[in-house]
Design a protein around this motif. Structure first.
Motif, PDB file in Angstrom:
ATOM      1  N   PHE A 188     -24.222  43.430 -20.089  1.00 11.60           N
ATOM      2  CA  PHE A 188     -25.188  43.103 -19.042  1.00 11.60           C
ATOM      3  C   PHE A 188     -24.531  42.323 -17.905  1.00 11.60           C
ATOM      4  CE2 PHE A 188     -29.090  43.758 -21.834  1.00 11.60           C
ATOM      5  CZ  PHE A 188     -29.569  44.801 -21.058  1.00 11.60           C
ATOM      6  N   SER A 189     -23.527  41.521 -18.213  1.00 16.05           N
ATOM      7  CA  SER A 189     -22.791  40.819 -17.159  1.00 16.05           C
ATOM      8  C   SER A 189     -22.043  41.808 -16.272  1.00 16.05           C
ATOM      9  CB  SER A 189     -21.812  39.820 -17.768  1.00 16.05           C
ATOM     10  OG  SER A 189     -22.492  38.788 -18.459  1.00 16.05           O
ATOM     11  N   LEU A 190     -21.422  42.822 -16.892  1.00 16.61           N
ATOM     12  CA  LEU A 190     -20.735  43.846 -16.111  1.00 16.61           C
ATOM     13  C   LEU A 190     -21.727  44.648 -15.262  1.00 16.61           C
ATOM     14  CD1 LEU A 190     -18.166  45.107 -18.777  1.00 16.61           C
ATOM     15  CD2 LEU A 190     -17.716  43.675 -16.776  1.00 16.61           C
ATOM     16  N   ALA A 191     -22.917  44.895 -15.805  1.00 13.34           N
ATOM     17  CA  ALA A 191     -23.951  45.584 -15.027  1.00 13.34           C
ATOM     18  C   ALA A 191     -24.341  44.762 -13.807  1.00 13.34           C
ATOM     19  CB  ALA A 191     -25.167  45.858 -15.896  1.00 13.34           C
ATOM     20  N   ALA A 192     -24.520  43.451 -13.982  1.00 15.19           N
ATOM     21  CA  ALA A 192     -24.896  42.578 -12.862  1.00 15.19           C
ATOM     22  C   ALA A 192     -23.781  42.489 -11.833  1.00 15.19           C
ATOM     23  CB  ALA A 192     -25.253  41.191 -13.380  1.00 15.19           C
ATOM     24  N   LEU A 193     -22.517  42.549 -12.283  1.00 14.93           N
ATOM     25  CA  LEU A 193     -21.400  42.529 -11.346  1.00 14.93           C
ATOM     26  C   LEU A 193     -21.179  43.877 -10.685  1.00 14.93           C
ATOM     27  CD1 LEU A 193     -18.821  40.302 -13.252  1.00 14.93           C
ATOM     28  CD2 LEU A 193     -20.181  39.705 -11.236  1.00 14.93           C
ATOM     29  N   PRO A 202     -32.007  42.456 -18.210  1.00 14.01           N
ATOM     30  CA  PRO A 202     -31.839  41.360 -19.174  1.00 14.01           C
ATOM     31  C   PRO A 202     -32.788  40.196 -18.912  1.00 14.01           C
ATOM     32  CG  PRO A 202     -29.994  41.414 -17.639  1.00 14.01           C
ATOM     33  CD  PRO A 202     -30.772  42.685 -17.435  1.00 14.01           C
ATOM     34  N   GLY A 203     -33.145  39.951 -17.653  1.00  4.95           N
ATOM     35  CA  GLY A 203     -34.112  38.886 -17.368  1.00  4.95           C
ATOM     36  C   GLY A 203     -35.473  39.180 -17.970  1.00  4.95           C
ATOM     37  N   ALA A 204     -35.938  40.424 -17.828  1.00  4.26           N
ATOM     38  CA  ALA A 204     -37.223  40.810 -18.418  1.00  4.26           C
ATOM     39  C   ALA A 204     -37.171  40.731 -19.935  1.00  4.26           C
ATOM     40  CB  ALA A 204     -37.592  42.224 -17.960  1.00  4.26           C
ATOM     41  N   LEU A 236     -29.451  35.882 -20.995  1.00  4.99           N
ATOM     42  CA  LEU A 236     -29.356  35.091 -19.766  1.00  4.99           C
ATOM     43  C   LEU A 236     -27.915  34.844 -19.328  1.00  4.99           C
ATOM     44  CD1 LEU A 236     -32.161  32.422 -20.313  1.00  4.99           C
ATOM     45  CD2 LEU A 236     -32.255  34.515 -18.943  1.00  4.99           C
ATOM     46  N   THR A 237     -26.954  35.213 -20.141  1.00  9.22           N
ATOM     47  CA  THR A 237     -25.548  35.016 -19.805  1.00  9.22           C
ATOM     48  C   THR A 237     -25.153  35.659 -18.482  1.00  9.22           C
ATOM     49  OG1 THR A 237     -24.900  34.779 -22.128  1.00  9.22           O
ATOM     50  CG2 THR A 237     -23.174  35.441 -20.579  1.00  9.22           C
ATOM     51  N   PRO A 238     -25.636  36.868 -18.133  1.00  9.85           N
ATOM     52  CA  PRO A 238     -25.218  37.485 -16.861  1.00  9.85           C
ATOM     53  C   PRO A 238     -25.529  36.666 -15.618  1.00  9.85           C
ATOM     54  CG  PRO A 238     -26.266  39.117 -18.280  1.00  9.85           C
ATOM     55  CD  PRO A 238     -26.457  37.793 -18.935  1.00  9.85           C
ATOM     56  N   ILE A 239     -26.417  35.695 -15.728  1.00  7.30           N
ATOM     57  CA  ILE A 239     -26.714  34.857 -14.564  1.00  7.30           C
ATOM     58  C   ILE A 239     -25.461  34.103 -14.114  1.00  7.30           C
ATOM     59  CG2 ILE A 239     -28.048  32.865 -13.765  1.00  7.30           C
ATOM     60  CD1 ILE A 239     -30.296  33.746 -15.581  1.00  7.30           C
ATOM     61  N   LEU A 240     -24.631  33.685 -15.073  1.00  9.90           N
ATOM     62  CA  LEU A 240     -23.456  32.871 -14.741  1.00  9.90           C
ATOM     63  C   LEU A 240     -22.447  33.632 -13.885  1.00  9.90           C
ATOM     64  CD1 LEU A 240     -21.839  30.280 -14.980  1.00  9.90           C
ATOM     65  CD2 LEU A 240     -20.970  31.093 -17.182  1.00  9.90           C
TER      66      LEU A 240
END
Length: 548
Positions: A188-193, A202-204, A236-240
């Motif tokens: 999910f972090s890679l998706a957000a980037l 991931p937020g939902a 919530l990790t992808p927020i960072l």
């Protein structure tokens, strides 16, 4: 994993009541080459087309900037704070394979195949091989997915990482629970980037996990895969990493979310109740009706209205999996009713496969010959790639984008060969096509006189300053049903003009009259059209003797 004691007086629910574990002996790595060929071969005639729309306007220039200078902030186009992962991946691929449209589109086919493999893993883990195969094939055939499988937009990268993350999040649990937490957080972090709006899913889900944690209470801890603070932390990790990117962007440019005009168009100007409601309606149409999606949706409704079979087994989708998918769909639909100035369907790219997953699972649950519904849906999707619906839509939603590219190639060839020194009146995306040879349309840059669009108002405005241009390239900026034909979108044109930048393009004949020019070339393909106009100017000249 150690078993937990049961709650007093109440047996713990079995996880099989929530997700149906399915054996899957076939290794995924064997399937990837098949998936790639399934994507690559049908797109063979599209791979050498020059870059299109937002490819030409942002993503290709941004990736070239990173390739040539190593800068994460593009300088050859306006920065809009999109995260840099697509640029990094494209630049790395070009460094290996060379920079051509063919190599770029081949790489996007590889990304699409990886996304479909993640979808197959997700569907197989919850509903079995037959459902997974059907959902994967239907997704690949769906016109919006089909066209995005060769276009270098950030959405296909975000969709790939999102579907893989969901395949771990929804996986039946065993001894690999810790691995799934890590995989979900990383993917999910890679998706957000890849694209900032990928944080919506991931937020939902984090909000959904928190609600489950509050409502299910102590009993929820009695079985594997229950809601927990570990899941919330992973989601919530992808927020960072996304926050770190925005901090870096602010440090480099002074803007957090891109230039102010970009922020206004895509966010701050959209917070009106009427616009949000209209956007929700459009998103509902996109998710349930657009490009023949109504075929599987109506089939599902019809199947649900049928009486259950006497020997019917438990449904492949069980609670809380079905509500979880609903949370993802609704979360994206609501978020993209506020975010984004243009209601582009590709923003919902990872959601369409989930809708198809629900439909196919219900068919398999209720009908023995459910495969025929899948065949009917596949035929409808294939038809929608080539047959346009009776309402206005963006060319990139099906193969209409190919017609638009071919017409632009032909028109620009006329300009290059007959008017090589001309100043061309035109609108985006042709402005970038004429100025940047690396996009595949021109051999040398042409001078332009840009206008916002080809509405009557813009043409009248251009007519007041005829000295700034001597030719014009005008074209259809969207597909609309021809005059006199059935048009479902006619009744909403007023609100679409007010809130979503809709406008009616003038015809080539109308443009020639308004601008006082002559049409030297025009052509059309399946409702798309383009024309080149020339304006013979009379210039008064006089000789002035040199002063002594």
């Amino acid at each position: 994993m150690k078993s937990q004691p049961q709650a007093a007086g109440k047996p713990a629910p079995k996880f099989s009541e929530f997700v149906a574990p399915v054996s899957h002996p076939l290794p995924l790595w064997i399937l990837y080459p098949l998936f790639f060929m399934w994507i690559y071969l049908p797109h063979g005639t599209l791979l050498r087309l020059p870059y299109f729309w937002d490819e030409a306007g942002y993503y290709i220039p941004a990736a070239l900037d990173f390739l040539h200078t190593g800068s994460l902030i593009p300088h050859s186009t306006l920065t809009n704070a999109h995260p840099p992962l697509p640029s990094i991946l494209l630049a790395a691929w070009w460094w290996i394979s060379g920079f051509t449209p063919w190599t770029t589109r081949t790489f996007i086919c590889m990304v699409s195949a990886a996304a479909l493999l993640g979808l197959f893993r997700l569907a197989r883990s919850v509903a079995g091989n037959a459902v997974a195969a059907a959902v994967t094939i239907l997704t690949a055939l769906y016109p919006i997915w089909f066209t995005q499988s060769t276009l270098a937009h950030a959405d296909i990268f975000a969709a790939a990482f999102t579907l893989w993350a969901l395949s771990f999040y929804l996986e039946p649990y065993g001894s690999s629970e810790r691995r799934n937490y890590i995989a979900v957080a990383v993917l999910f972090s890679l998706a957000a980037l890849s694209k900032e709006t990928a944080i919506i899913t991931p937020g939902a889900l984090a909000l959904w996990e928190f609600v489950r944690l509050l409502t299910e209470g102590k009993a929820s801890k009695e079985f594997p895969g229950a809601p927990s603070w570990r899941w919330i932390t992973a989601l919530l990790t992808p927020i960072l990493p996304l926050a770190l990117w925005y901090a870096y962007h602010y440090h480099q440019t002074g803007f957090i979310f891109g230039n102010p005009e970009f922020l206004r168009y895509n966010a701050s100007a959209n917070f009106t109740p009427l616009r949000v409601l209209l956007s929700l309606w459009h998103r509902a149409v996109h998710l349930t009706l657009h490009m023949n999606m109504y075929v599987p949706v109506l089939c599902t409704v019809a199947v649900l209205l049928m009486p259950r079979r006497p020997d019917e087994t438990l449904p492949p989708i069980r609670k809380p999996l079905l509500p979880t998918l609903l949370v993802i769909v609704l979360g994206n639909a609501f978020a993209f009713s506020i975010l984004g100035g243009a209601l582009l369907t590709r923003y919902l790219l990872p959601v369409y496969p989930l809708i198809l997953l629900v439909c196919v699972c219900i068919w398999k649950e209720r009908l023995q010959r459910w495969v025929w519904l899948a065949v009917l849906t596949g035929v409808a999707f294939f038809a929608a790639q080539h047959i346009n619906p009776p309402y206005a839509f963006a060319p990139e939603d099906n193969l209409t984008y190919r017609d638009m590219i071919v017409l632009h190639q032909q028109a620009i060839h006329i300009l290059e060969t007959r008017f090589p020194g001309a100043t061309v009146l035109t609108a985006w995306p042709a402005t970038t096509e004429l100025e940047h040879p690396e996009l595949g349309y021109v051999h040398h840059p042409l001078k332009i006189a840009p206008v916002d669009n080809f509405s009557p108002a813009e043409m009248e405005k251009a007519a007041t300053d005829p000295g700034t241009y001597d030719t014009a390239l005008i074209f259809s900026t969207k597909w609309t049903p021809p005059p006199g034909h059935f048009n479902l979108s006619r009744s909403s044109q007023g609100s679409d003009t007010r809130f979503f930048d809709f406008h009616n393009d003038v015809t080539p004949a109308q443009a020639a009259i308004i601008l006082h020019g002559e049409i030297v070339w025009q052509a059309s393909r399946n409702g798309e059209w383009a024309a080149v106009l020339h304006f013979p100017r009379v210039v008064e000249a006089s000789l002035t003797p040199p002063q002594r």
